[in-house]
Design a protein around this motif. Structure first.
Motif, PDB file in Angstrom:
ATOM      1  N   VAL A  65     -12.310   7.942  13.792  1.00  0.00           N
ATOM      2  CA  VAL A  65     -11.118   7.578  13.021  1.00  0.00           C
ATOM      3  C   VAL A  65     -11.204   8.190  11.634  1.00  0.00           C
ATOM      4  O   VAL A  65     -12.169   7.975  10.892  1.00  0.00           O
ATOM      5  CB  VAL A  65     -10.976   6.047  12.928  1.00  0.00           C
ATOM      6  CG1 VAL A  65      -9.814   5.663  12.008  1.00  0.00           C
ATOM      7  CG2 VAL A  65     -10.790   5.447  14.310  1.00  0.00           C
ATOM      8  N   THR A  66     -10.192   8.961  11.277  1.00  0.00           N
ATOM      9  CA  THR A  66     -10.162   9.605   9.958  1.00  0.00           C
ATOM     10  C   THR A  66      -9.224   8.907   8.986  1.00  0.00           C
ATOM     11  O   THR A  66      -9.399   9.027   7.765  1.00  0.00           O
ATOM     12  CB  THR A  66      -9.722  11.076  10.093  1.00  0.00           C
ATOM     13  OG1 THR A  66      -8.425  11.129  10.716  1.00  0.00           O
ATOM     14  CG2 THR A  66     -10.726  11.876  10.928  1.00  0.00           C
ATOM     15  N   ASP A  67      -8.215   8.208   9.509  1.00  0.00           N
ATOM     16  CA  ASP A  67      -7.206   7.593   8.634  1.00  0.00           C
ATOM     17  C   ASP A  67      -6.758   6.267   9.226  1.00  0.00           C
ATOM     18  O   ASP A  67      -6.577   6.144  10.446  1.00  0.00           O
ATOM     19  CB  ASP A  67      -5.974   8.499   8.496  1.00  0.00           C
ATOM     20  CG  ASP A  67      -6.311   9.874   7.952  1.00  0.00           C
ATOM     21  OD1 ASP A  67      -6.235  10.063   6.735  1.00  0.00           O
ATOM     22  OD2 ASP A  67      -6.660  10.750   8.784  1.00  0.00           O
ATOM     23  N   VAL A  68      -6.564   5.306   8.351  1.00  0.00           N
ATOM     24  CA  VAL A  68      -6.006   4.016   8.749  1.00  0.00           C
ATOM     25  C   VAL A  68      -4.761   3.774   7.893  1.00  0.00           C
ATOM     26  O   VAL A  68      -4.813   3.844   6.663  1.00  0.00           O
ATOM     27  CB  VAL A  68      -7.009   2.866   8.551  1.00  0.00           C
ATOM     28  CG1 VAL A  68      -6.355   1.528   8.901  1.00  0.00           C
ATOM     29  CG2 VAL A  68      -8.256   3.098   9.388  1.00  0.00           C
ATOM     30  N   ILE A  69      -3.632   3.515   8.563  1.00  0.00           N
ATOM     31  CA  ILE A  69      -2.379   3.238   7.861  1.00  0.00           C
ATOM     32  C   ILE A  69      -1.954   1.829   8.224  1.00  0.00           C
ATOM     33  O   ILE A  69      -1.700   1.527   9.396  1.00  0.00           O
ATOM     34  CB  ILE A  69      -1.284   4.246   8.250  1.00  0.00           C
ATOM     35  CG1 ILE A  69      -1.710   5.666   7.866  1.00  0.00           C
ATOM     36  CG2 ILE A  69       0.047   3.882   7.598  1.00  0.00           C
ATOM     37  CD1 ILE A  69      -0.764   6.740   8.348  1.00  0.00           C
ATOM     38  N   GLU A  70      -1.897   0.954   7.229  1.00  0.00           N
ATOM     39  CA  GLU A  70      -1.523  -0.440   7.477  1.00  0.00           C
ATOM     40  C   GLU A  70      -0.083  -0.663   7.007  1.00  0.00           C
ATOM     41  O   GLU A  70       0.269  -0.373   5.862  1.00  0.00           O
ATOM     42  CB  GLU A  70      -2.476  -1.379   6.752  1.00  0.00           C
ATOM     43  CG  GLU A  70      -3.908  -1.278   7.265  1.00  0.00           C
ATOM     44  CD  GLU A  70      -4.781  -2.416   6.770  1.00  0.00           C
ATOM     45  OE1 GLU A  70      -4.448  -3.580   7.077  1.00  0.00           O
ATOM     46  OE2 GLU A  70      -5.773  -2.139   6.075  1.00  0.00           O
ATOM     47  N   ARG A 105       0.860  -1.189   0.000  1.00  0.00           N
ATOM     48  CA  ARG A 105       0.000   0.000   0.000  1.00  0.00           C
ATOM     49  C   ARG A 105       0.891   1.232   0.000  1.00  0.00           C
ATOM     50  O   ARG A 105       1.936   1.248   0.659  1.00  0.00           O
ATOM     51  CB  ARG A 105      -0.896   0.026   1.247  1.00  0.00           C
ATOM     52  CG  ARG A 105      -1.796  -1.194   1.389  1.00  0.00           C
ATOM     53  CD  ARG A 105      -2.499  -1.175   2.755  1.00  0.00           C
ATOM     54  NE  ARG A 105      -3.309  -2.365   2.953  1.00  0.00           N
ATOM     55  CZ  ARG A 105      -2.840  -3.524   3.395  1.00  0.00           C
ATOM     56  NH1 ARG A 105      -1.557  -3.661   3.659  1.00  0.00           N
ATOM     57  NH2 ARG A 105      -3.646  -4.562   3.550  1.00  0.00           N
ATOM     58  N   PRO A 106       0.511   2.281  -0.705  1.00  0.00           N
ATOM     59  CA  PRO A 106       1.323   3.507  -0.704  1.00  0.00           C
ATOM     60  C   PRO A 106       1.466   4.054   0.716  1.00  0.00           C
ATOM     61  O   PRO A 106       0.519   4.028   1.501  1.00  0.00           O
ATOM     62  CB  PRO A 106       0.524   4.468  -1.585  1.00  0.00           C
ATOM     63  CG  PRO A 106      -0.391   3.605  -2.390  1.00  0.00           C
ATOM     64  CD  PRO A 106      -0.699   2.415  -1.542  1.00  0.00           C
ATOM     65  N   LEU A 107       2.653   4.539   1.048  1.00  0.00           N
ATOM     66  CA  LEU A 107       2.899   5.152   2.350  1.00  0.00           C
ATOM     67  C   LEU A 107       3.026   6.655   2.142  1.00  0.00           C
ATOM     68  O   LEU A 107       4.066   7.156   1.702  1.00  0.00           O
ATOM     69  CB  LEU A 107       4.169   4.579   2.975  1.00  0.00           C
ATOM     70  CG  LEU A 107       4.566   5.141   4.337  1.00  0.00           C
ATOM     71  CD1 LEU A 107       3.468   4.900   5.361  1.00  0.00           C
ATOM     72  CD2 LEU A 107       5.880   4.543   4.798  1.00  0.00           C
ATOM     73  N   ASP A 108       1.951   7.372   2.428  1.00  0.00           N
ATOM     74  CA  ASP A 108       1.962   8.814   2.200  1.00  0.00           C
ATOM     75  C   ASP A 108       1.875   9.603   3.500  1.00  0.00           C
ATOM     76  O   ASP A 108       1.497  10.775   3.509  1.00  0.00           O
ATOM     77  CB  ASP A 108       0.808   9.215   1.273  1.00  0.00           C
ATOM     78  CG  ASP A 108      -0.553   8.764   1.805  1.00  0.00           C
ATOM     79  OD1 ASP A 108      -0.593   8.212   2.923  1.00  0.00           O
ATOM     80  OD2 ASP A 108      -1.555   8.971   1.101  1.00  0.00           O
ATOM     81  N   ALA A 109       2.250   8.966   4.607  1.00  0.00           N
ATOM     82  CA  ALA A 109       2.130   9.625   5.910  1.00  0.00           C
ATOM     83  C   ALA A 109       3.003  10.867   6.013  1.00  0.00           C
ATOM     84  O   ALA A 109       2.701  11.774   6.798  1.00  0.00           O
ATOM     85  CB  ALA A 109       2.492   8.645   7.022  1.00  0.00           C
ATOM     86  N   VAL A 123      -2.678   3.273  13.220  1.00  0.00           N
ATOM     87  CA  VAL A 123      -1.591   2.620  12.487  1.00  0.00           C
ATOM     88  C   VAL A 123      -1.605   1.143  12.860  1.00  0.00           C
ATOM     89  O   VAL A 123      -1.430   0.790  14.028  1.00  0.00           O
ATOM     90  CB  VAL A 123      -0.224   3.238  12.832  1.00  0.00           C
ATOM     91  CG1 VAL A 123       0.885   2.544  12.037  1.00  0.00           C
ATOM     92  CG2 VAL A 123      -0.222   4.742  12.559  1.00  0.00           C
ATOM     93  N   VAL A 124      -1.849   0.301  11.887  1.00  0.00           N
ATOM     94  CA  VAL A 124      -1.845  -1.138  12.105  1.00  0.00           C
ATOM     95  C   VAL A 124      -0.462  -1.650  11.695  1.00  0.00           C
ATOM     96  O   VAL A 124      -0.102  -1.632  10.518  1.00  0.00           O
ATOM     97  CB  VAL A 124      -2.947  -1.840  11.286  1.00  0.00           C
ATOM     98  CG1 VAL A 124      -2.901  -3.348  11.539  1.00  0.00           C
ATOM     99  CG2 VAL A 124      -4.314  -1.268  11.640  1.00  0.00           C
ATOM    100  N   ASP A 125       0.303  -2.070  12.693  1.00  0.00           N
ATOM    101  CA  ASP A 125       1.702  -2.414  12.444  1.00  0.00           C
ATOM    102  C   ASP A 125       1.920  -3.922  12.494  1.00  0.00           C
ATOM    103  O   ASP A 125       1.853  -4.542  13.556  1.00  0.00           O
ATOM    104  CB  ASP A 125       2.593  -1.726  13.481  1.00  0.00           C
ATOM    105  CG  ASP A 125       4.075  -1.978  13.202  1.00  0.00           C
ATOM    106  OD1 ASP A 125       4.415  -2.252  12.044  1.00  0.00           O
ATOM    107  OD2 ASP A 125       4.877  -1.900  14.155  1.00  0.00           O
ATOM    108  N   ARG A 126       2.185  -4.485  11.326  1.00  0.00           N
ATOM    109  CA  ARG A 126       2.540  -5.896  11.246  1.00  0.00           C
ATOM    110  C   ARG A 126       3.991  -6.077  10.796  1.00  0.00           C
ATOM    111  O   ARG A 126       4.406  -7.167  10.438  1.00  0.00           O
ATOM    112  CB  ARG A 126       1.582  -6.616  10.277  1.00  0.00           C
ATOM    113  CG  ARG A 126       0.151  -6.707  10.805  1.00  0.00           C
ATOM    114  CD  ARG A 126      -0.774  -7.438   9.855  1.00  0.00           C
ATOM    115  NE  ARG A 126      -1.172  -6.602   8.739  1.00  0.00           N
ATOM    116  CZ  ARG A 126      -2.297  -5.878   8.681  1.00  0.00           C
ATOM    117  NH1 ARG A 126      -3.147  -5.904   9.707  1.00  0.00           N
ATOM    118  NH2 ARG A 126      -2.601  -5.147   7.625  1.00  0.00           N
TER     119      ARG A 126
END
Length: 636
Positions: free
Chosen positions: A584-589, A483-487, A500-503
């Motif tokens: 929640v406005t944003d989810v970053i996986e 997935r694009p990382l645009d943080a 932030v879902v960190d795997r």
């Protein structure tokens, strides 16, 4: 070039010795020992840093007693160590540097799993929740340890060391007696500051009496323990003043912190803490030290950093320890006007992370650390020289191209993006991570100096590679995220709630969470692992988590999250209750990236030798990427 740094390259009188400059390498464990004895790796390692111009080498601590042998590869102060210690001394002195050693007992934070002895300490207070409960030292134990310090000091003199440093800091045994947080005794060795200093001063007095005027004796101390209820800066100043007024010590070597979490992470401050972050504490000690020279340590990265610290006249010498791990020849290069060739330390802390894992020290920037005898700084010329095409301009590709070109190969480097650097370009944009870019700048300067042909901004195909006619192809194409990382694109996250879902467990999560929180966002990190940031080196993980807590970041471990209707439902395997995060406005996986290795398959059996390295082989850390690039180039 030395004229630009007059204070750094000025000689220093220290305990009757004249040092050739005012930069030293402070004591640090290497884990090169075998059966707690010195090895040829120690000799080669210290020789290289002396050859590179350091004024003084303080070798790693000699652990004075069997109850202090906590590291698998540490050094003990046994008679059997004498020949190896003498070899280290000879190697360093032959290269023109002075050589001291440090003597210590690590006390309660020594697990002693190799000798199956109990940890010793002033009180039954573990250094950490998971640490061992120490044996409370008796009068007989204190006498035994005092004798052990004297024996270690006399061993050091016999080995030829020109000075001795007694460790009063970093949460080692003598510091444990000093610290109110570690010492809860109610006898004459606890309670008041005078009582808590009693045992450390007894040890120091014994050592001073034993060695007499044969060698100078100094003290390493923590200016501030950075621990609530511990030894603070005010106490550090009182201790320094007492030592300076009442004992004939030759120097005070001033550092910071103790072996507690997260305090010890600051002792080896990483790039997020900036340059020389604890110089003010060393200066505060210097104010009360009288005529005793004060040495300062902690993240002096460049010779310029050292010059600025020395210019005020209150600091006598500066430790550039991790900088010398990264480039043993940084002073010699600087003196010859080749400062742009210095391999920089980015304080990524892979070095200390390896030590914490009971492995031999290494360096992300300098894979030759610990291999100095087999991998000299200037690699031997290639025979025959070949045409080498490196595909991918990330860290692994740049390091391969640089070392291969140093050996005389005809090297080209192709990169599909417009700039070199690979994932360093993304990582440097995280909060406090901009000094990662020093890696890219160093490699780019080296590639230009060595005449490597660099082509950027073009997608690379197998037919193009074959048309170039290389003898060797190195695939260093890295990895890609699913997935694009645009943080790092958004300037402000104020008013947004981010999960932030960190795997992956790497620096990416720490950087994303810290960057968003620092710019005003509310951040929750959810990870299925039972420990956060498991891929970050231990000491940096401590301070990263401390910063995240300070920014209000919530971290849910052993957890999964379900999303819908602007909320996240977090369920942990560690607790029965569930938590609902609203708005929640944003989810970053963040998942482990995928290797970009298709070019290797396209080139299989086509003629040139093909090597796959770094993340293109398997996504891992910078440490593996740089090592594989370096090792391959030396082998070509």
């Amino acid at each position: 070039m030395a004229e630009r740094y007059p204070h750094v390259f000025a000689p220093l009188r220290l305990g009757g010795l004249t040092l050739r400059n005012r930069v030293f390498v402070s004591a640090h464990t290497t884990n090169f020992g075998v059966d707690f004895l010195p090895t040829a790796r120690h000799v080669a390692y210290h020789r290289e840093r002396a050859r590179g111009g350091a004024g003084l080498i303080v070798t790693e601590p000699l652990r004075v007693h069997d109850t202090s042998l906590g590291r698998a590869g540490g050094l003990g102060a046994s008679r059997a160590a004498l020949p190896g210690l003498a070899d280290i001394v000879t190697a360093v002195r032959d290269e023109g540097a002075a050589v001291f050693t440090q003597i210590t007992h690590t006390g309660r934070h020594s697990d002693n799993v190799f000798r199956r002895t109990a940890s010793w300490g002033p009180s039954a207070v573990p250094w950490h929740t998971t640490g061992p409960v120490p044996h409370v030292m008796t009068a007989a134990d204190r006498s035994e340890v005092r004798r052990a310090y004297v024996a270690a000091a006399l061993l050091a003199v016999e080995a030829g060391f020109q000075g001795i440093e007694v460790h009063f800091g970093h949460g080692h045994l003598l510091h444990q007696f000093i610290s109110p947080a570690a010492n809860t005794r109610t006898d004459a060795y606890g309670g008041t500051e005078e009582n808590r200093l009693r045992f450390p001063l007894e040890v120091l007095d014994d050592v001073l009496e034993a060695v007499g005027s044969s060698v100078p004796v100094g003290v390493r101390m923590s200016a501030d323990e950075l621990l609530p209820g511990g030894q603070d800066l005010a106490a550090g100043r009182r201790i320094a003043e007492l030592l300076s007024r009442t004992r004939p010590i030759a120097f005070l070597d001033v550092s910071i912190a103790s072996y507690t979490v997260p305090s010890i992470g600051h002792h080896v401050a990483d790039m997020s803490e900036g340059r020389a972050p604890y110089l003010p504490e060393a200066l505060a000690i210097a104010e009360v030290a009288g005529d005793v020279p004060v040495l300062a340590a902690c993240r002096f990265v460049t010779v310029g950093d050292a010059e600025r610290a020395l210019a005020g006249g209150r600091i006598a010498a500066v430790a550039m320890t991790r900088a010398h791990i990264a480039d043993p020849h940084l002073l010699a290069k600087t003196a010859r006007g080749r400062e742009d060739e210095v391999r920089p330390c980015v304080s990524c802390n892979f070095c200390i992370g390896e030590i914490a894992g009971h492995r031999a020290i290494t360096c992300m920037m300098n894979p030759a650390v610990g291999r100095e005898a087999e991998w000299p700084p200037v690699p031997p010329p290639a025979t025959p020289a070949r045409t080498v095409l490196v595909v991918g301009g990330g860290p692994a590709g740049m390091e391969t191209a640089r070392v291969a070109a140093e050996r005389g190969h005809r090297v080209s480097l192709w990169e599909r993006d417009d700039d070199l650097g690979g994932q360093v370009r993304t990582g440097r944009r995280g909060s406090g991570r901009h000094e990662l870019d020093l890696l890219r700048l160093y490699e780019e300067h080296a590639l230009e100096r060595l005449g490597v042909t660099v082509r950027t901004g073009t997608e690379v195909s197998a037919p193009e590679v074959l048309a170039a006619g290389p003898d060797v192809v190195v695939i260093a194409t890295g990895s890609a995220r699913r997935r694009p990382l645009d943080a790092f694109e958004r300037r402000s996250w104020r008013g947004r709630t981010v999960v932030v879902v960190d795997r992956e467990g790497a620096w990416t999560c720490a950087s994303v969470a810290e960057t968003i929180a620092a710019s005003g966002g509310t951040v929750h990190v959810v990870t299925p692992a039972t420990s956060p940031l498991w891929g970050v080196t231990e000491y940096s993980r401590m301070t990263a988590l401390e910063r995240l807590r300070a920014l209000g970041v919530d971290i849910w471990t052993g957890a999964v999250a379900e999303f819908g209707d602007g909320r996240a439902v977090v369920r942990s395997s560690l607790v029965s209750a569930e938590t609902v995060i609203h708005g929640v406005t944003d989810v970053i996986e963040l998942d482990p990236p995928d290797a970009l290795d298709t070019l290797a398959a396209d080139l299989a059996g086509s003629g040139p030798a093909v090597h796959v390295i770094g993340d293109a082989l398997a996504p891992r850390s910078l440490l593996e990427a740089m090592y594989e690039g370096h090792a391959l180039a030396r082998a070509l």
